[in-house]
Design a protein around this motif. Structure first.
Motif, PDB file in Angstrom:
ATOM      1  N   UNK A 167       0.847  -1.195   0.000  1.00  0.00           N
ATOM      2  CA  UNK A 167       0.000   0.000   0.000  1.00  0.00           C
ATOM      3  C   UNK A 167       0.885   1.248   0.000  1.00  0.00           C
ATOM      4  N   UNK A 168       1.908   1.238   0.851  1.00  0.00           N
ATOM      5  CA  UNK A 168       2.827   2.369   0.905  1.00  0.00           C
ATOM      6  C   UNK A 168       3.551   2.577  -0.404  1.00  0.00           C
ATOM      7  N   UNK A 169       3.983   1.490  -1.030  1.00  0.00           N
ATOM      8  CA  UNK A 169       4.688   1.588  -2.319  1.00  0.00           C
ATOM      9  C   UNK A 169       3.757   2.164  -3.380  1.00  0.00           C
ATOM     10  N   UNK A 170       2.516   1.708  -3.390  1.00  0.00           N
ATOM     11  CA  UNK A 170       1.536   2.191  -4.368  1.00  0.00           C
ATOM     12  C   UNK A 170       1.371   3.709  -4.280  1.00  0.00           C
ATOM     13  N   UNK A 171       1.267   4.218  -3.056  1.00  0.00           N
ATOM     14  CA  UNK A 171       1.095   5.658  -2.858  1.00  0.00           C
ATOM     15  C   UNK A 171       2.353   6.413  -3.293  1.00  0.00           C
ATOM     16  N   UNK A 172       3.511   5.903  -2.915  1.00  0.00           N
ATOM     17  CA  UNK A 172       4.768   6.562  -3.282  1.00  0.00           C
ATOM     18  C   UNK A 172       4.903   6.676  -4.794  1.00  0.00           C
ATOM     19  N   UNK A 173       4.589   5.601  -5.493  1.00  0.00           N
ATOM     20  CA  UNK A 173       4.727   5.615  -6.948  1.00  0.00           C
ATOM     21  C   UNK A 173       3.780   6.625  -7.585  1.00  0.00           C
ATOM     22  N   UNK A 174       2.561   6.747  -7.055  1.00  0.00           N
ATOM     23  CA  UNK A 174       1.609   7.714  -7.606  1.00  0.00           C
ATOM     24  C   UNK A 174       2.090   9.143  -7.347  1.00  0.00           C
ATOM     25  N   UNK A 175       2.559   9.408  -6.140  1.00  0.00           N
ATOM     26  CA  UNK A 175       3.035  10.757  -5.823  1.00  0.00           C
ATOM     27  C   UNK A 175       4.236  11.148  -6.677  1.00  0.00           C
ATOM     28  N   UNK A 176       5.158  10.211  -6.824  1.00  0.00           N
ATOM     29  CA  UNK A 176       6.343  10.497  -7.637  1.00  0.00           C
ATOM     30  C   UNK A 176       5.963  10.754  -9.091  1.00  0.00           C
ATOM     31  N   UNK A 177       5.006   9.976  -9.605  1.00  0.00           N
ATOM     32  CA  UNK A 177       4.572  10.143 -10.999  1.00  0.00           C
ATOM     33  C   UNK A 177       3.937  11.512 -11.223  1.00  0.00           C
ATOM     34  N   UNK A 178       3.365  12.077 -10.152  1.00  0.00           N
ATOM     35  CA  UNK A 178       2.733  13.393 -10.250  1.00  0.00           C
ATOM     36  C   UNK A 178       3.708  14.524  -9.940  1.00  0.00           C
ATOM     37  N   UNK A 179       4.973  14.179  -9.754  1.00  0.00           N
ATOM     38  CA  UNK A 179       5.999  15.201  -9.579  1.00  0.00           C
ATOM     39  C   UNK A 179       6.255  15.647  -8.152  1.00  0.00           C
ATOM     40  N   UNK A 180       5.676  14.973  -7.177  1.00  0.00           N
ATOM     41  CA  UNK A 180       5.875  15.374  -5.780  1.00  0.00           C
ATOM     42  C   UNK A 180       7.244  14.894  -5.288  1.00  0.00           C
ATOM     43  N   UNK A 181       7.968  15.805  -4.643  1.00  0.00           N
ATOM     44  CA  UNK A 181       9.266  15.459  -4.080  1.00  0.00           C
ATOM     45  C   UNK A 181       9.374  15.903  -2.617  1.00  0.00           C
ATOM     46  N   UNK A 182       8.546  16.831  -2.198  1.00  0.00           N
ATOM     47  CA  UNK A 182       8.514  17.248  -0.790  1.00  0.00           C
ATOM     48  C   UNK A 182       7.242  16.664  -0.180  1.00  0.00           C
ATOM     49  N   UNK A 183       7.427  15.531   0.472  1.00  0.00           N
ATOM     50  CA  UNK A 183       6.290  14.721   0.903  1.00  0.00           C
ATOM     51  C   UNK A 183       6.317  14.522   2.419  1.00  0.00           C
ATOM     52  N   UNK A 184       5.166  14.653   3.043  1.00  0.00           N
ATOM     53  CA  UNK A 184       5.036  14.400   4.471  1.00  0.00           C
ATOM     54  C   UNK A 184       4.196  13.154   4.710  1.00  0.00           C
ATOM     55  N   UNK A 185       4.449  12.484   5.826  1.00  0.00           N
ATOM     56  CA  UNK A 185       3.700  11.286   6.197  1.00  0.00           C
ATOM     57  C   UNK A 185       3.253  11.438   7.643  1.00  0.00           C
ATOM     58  N   UNK A 186       1.942  11.386   7.867  1.00  0.00           N
ATOM     59  CA  UNK A 186       1.393  11.376   9.224  1.00  0.00           C
ATOM     60  C   UNK A 186       1.031   9.931   9.515  1.00  0.00           C
ATOM     61  N   UNK A 187       1.849   9.294  10.368  1.00  0.00           N
ATOM     62  CA  UNK A 187       1.860   7.842  10.409  1.00  0.00           C
ATOM     63  C   UNK A 187       1.124   7.111  11.497  1.00  0.00           C
ATOM     64  N   UNK A 188       0.318   7.740  12.303  1.00  0.00           N
ATOM     65  CA  UNK A 188      -0.357   6.981  13.341  1.00  0.00           C
ATOM     66  C   UNK A 188       0.601   6.532  14.423  1.00  0.00           C
TER      67      UNK A 188
END
Length: 336
Positions: A167-188
Motif C-alpha cells: 500500500x505504501x509503495x503504491x502511494x509513493x509511486x503515484x506521488x512520484x509520478x505526479x511530480x511530488x518530491x517534498x512529501x510528508x507522512x502522518x503515520x499513526x
C-alpha cells in the motif's frame, strides 16, 4: 419442539426436520401443519441447545480497536452480515484501544465458547502485552477455537490482510509520478505494526527515488491528523503532498491545511488509506487507497467456518490495494 409437534399432530422428529428445513421426506401438508403450529405458539429454535448437541456453538467473536472509527465499522458490518448469511451469530466487542481490555474481551469471548475469534485491531508492539496476549491466544487455539487476525500482529496468528507495505509503495509511486518530491507522512501510532508497515513501504519506495519524506508519528484520529499536518509543515513548509496512513488522519490533515489557508490539492495534495466513510465526508472527497476491509471481514468468517467443518475448504485470499480517486490529489505545483 414437543409443543409444536403436539399441536401439529406429528412426531417430534418430523417437527424437527421441518424446522431445520430438512423435510425432504415430509409431505407438503405436514410441512404446512408444522409451520403453522410453530407460528401459533411463537416457536424459535434454541441455537444454544442445537450447538450443544453438535458439540459447538456457531458464533464468532470480533474485537475491534475503536467502534467510533469507520475503519472498524466497515469490518464489523461485513463480519456481522456474513455471519448472519452463514447462520452464525457475531458478537462484536470494542477494546477502545486499551490493551488490557483486549485481553479481557478475548478471554470473555472464549469463555462464551465462540466458534472463532476475529481480531481486527493491530499489534501494539508492547512487549509485556504481546507475551500475555500471546499466551492467551495459544490457550484459545489449543482449545479448538479458531483465531484469525485482520491486521498484522507480532505473533503466530493466521492473518487475512492486504499487504500494507505494498500500500505504501503504491502511494509513493503515484506521488512520484505526479511530480511530488517534498512529501510528508502522518503515520499513526509508531508502535502499531500496520502503520509501521505502511510507512516502511512508502518511505522505502521514496528513498529509492532519492526522496526523504518528513515522517510524523501520532495517534490515529482526525484531531491527531490536524496536529500531524502542522508538524509536517513546521519541518518542511514547502511540502506539496501529505499522506495520512488512515482515512481519519488524512481527513484531519486536509481540514487543517484548509484552516491554514492552503489550497487542497493545488498547493498540497492529501492521500488517505482505508476507503472508509470518512473519505466521502471531506469536501472535496478524499483520495484514498482501498485496502479491502469488507472482503477481509467476510473471508475471516469463512476461515472460522472452515476450521469448524473440514468439508468447507478455505483458501487465503490475495487482496490487491487500489486507488480510489477523490479530489485531494493533483500534480505537484511548480517549485517557486
Amino acid at each position: 419442539m414437543s409443543d409444536v409437534a403436539r399441536l401439529a399432530g406429528v412426531s417430534v422428529s418430523t417437527a424437527a426436520r421441518v424446522v431445520r428445513k430438512d423435510a425432504i421426506r415430509v409431505s407438503p401438508e405436514l410441512v404446512e401443519r408444522v409451520e403453522r403450529a410453530a407460528r401459533t405458539i411463537g416457536y424459535a429454535p434454541n441455537a444454544m441447545a442445537q450447538g450443544l448437541r453438535r458439540g459447538r456453538l456457531m458464533s464468532v467473536g470480533l474485537i475491534v480497536g475503536d467502534m467510533l472509527n469507520p475503519y472498524f465499522g466497515e469490518i464489523a458490518e461485513a463480519v456481522t452480515m456474513e455471519a448472519n448469511a452463514r447462520s452464525m451469530v457475531a458478537i462484536v466487542s470494542n477494546m477502545q484501544r486499551d490493551q488490557d481490555l483486549e485481553i479481557q474481551l478475548a478471554r470473555s469471548l472464549w469463555e462464551h465458547r465462540v466458534s472463532g475469534l476475529i481480531l481486527a485491531s493491530g499489534s501494539s508492539g508492547d512487549r509485556a502485552h504481546l507475551v500475555t496476549f500471546g499466551r492467551l491466544i495459544d490457550q484459545i487455539q489449543r482449545s479448538g477455537t479458531a483465531v484469525v487476525a485482520l491486521a498484522p500482529r507480532e505473533s503466530a496468528i493466521p492473518t487475512i490482510s492486504v499487504d500494507n507495505a505494498a500500500v505504501g509503495v503504491l502511494i509513493a509511486e503515484r506521488l512520484l509520478a505526479l511530480g511530488h518530491r517534498r512529501i510528508g507522512v502522518v503515520g499513526g501510532e509508531a508502535r502499531n505494526l500496520t502503520y509501521r508497515e505502511r510507512v516502511a513501504g512508502l518511505a522505502g519506495a521514496l528513498a529509492r527515488a532519492g526522496v526523504a519524506p518528513v515522517i510524523v508519528d501520532t495517534e490515529s484520529s482526525v484531531e491527531a491528523g490536524k496536529l500531524g499536518a502542522e508538524a509536517v509543515l513546521q519541518q518542511e513548509p514547502r511540502t506539496t503532498a501529505i499522506v495520512g496512513t488512515s482515512d481519519p488522519l488524512a481527513l484531519g490533515v486536509a481540514k487543517r491545511l484548509v484552516q491554514l489557508g492552503r489550497d487542497v490539492p493545488r498547493e498540497v495534495s492529501v492521500v488517505g488509506i482505508g476507503n472508509t466513510l470518512y473519505a466521502s465526508l471531506n469536501s472535496p472527497a478524499l483520495t484514498t487507497v482501498d485496502v479491502k476491509l469488507a472482503e477481509a471481514g467476510r473471508a475471516a468468517v469463512s476461515y472460522v467456518l472452515s476450521e469448524s467443518d473440514p468439508e468447507l475448504p478455505f483458501e487465503a485470499p490475495h487482496f490487491v490495494p487500489a486507488f480510489v480517486d477523490g479530489g485531494t490529489l493533483a500534480v505537484a505545483p511548480a517549485a517557486p
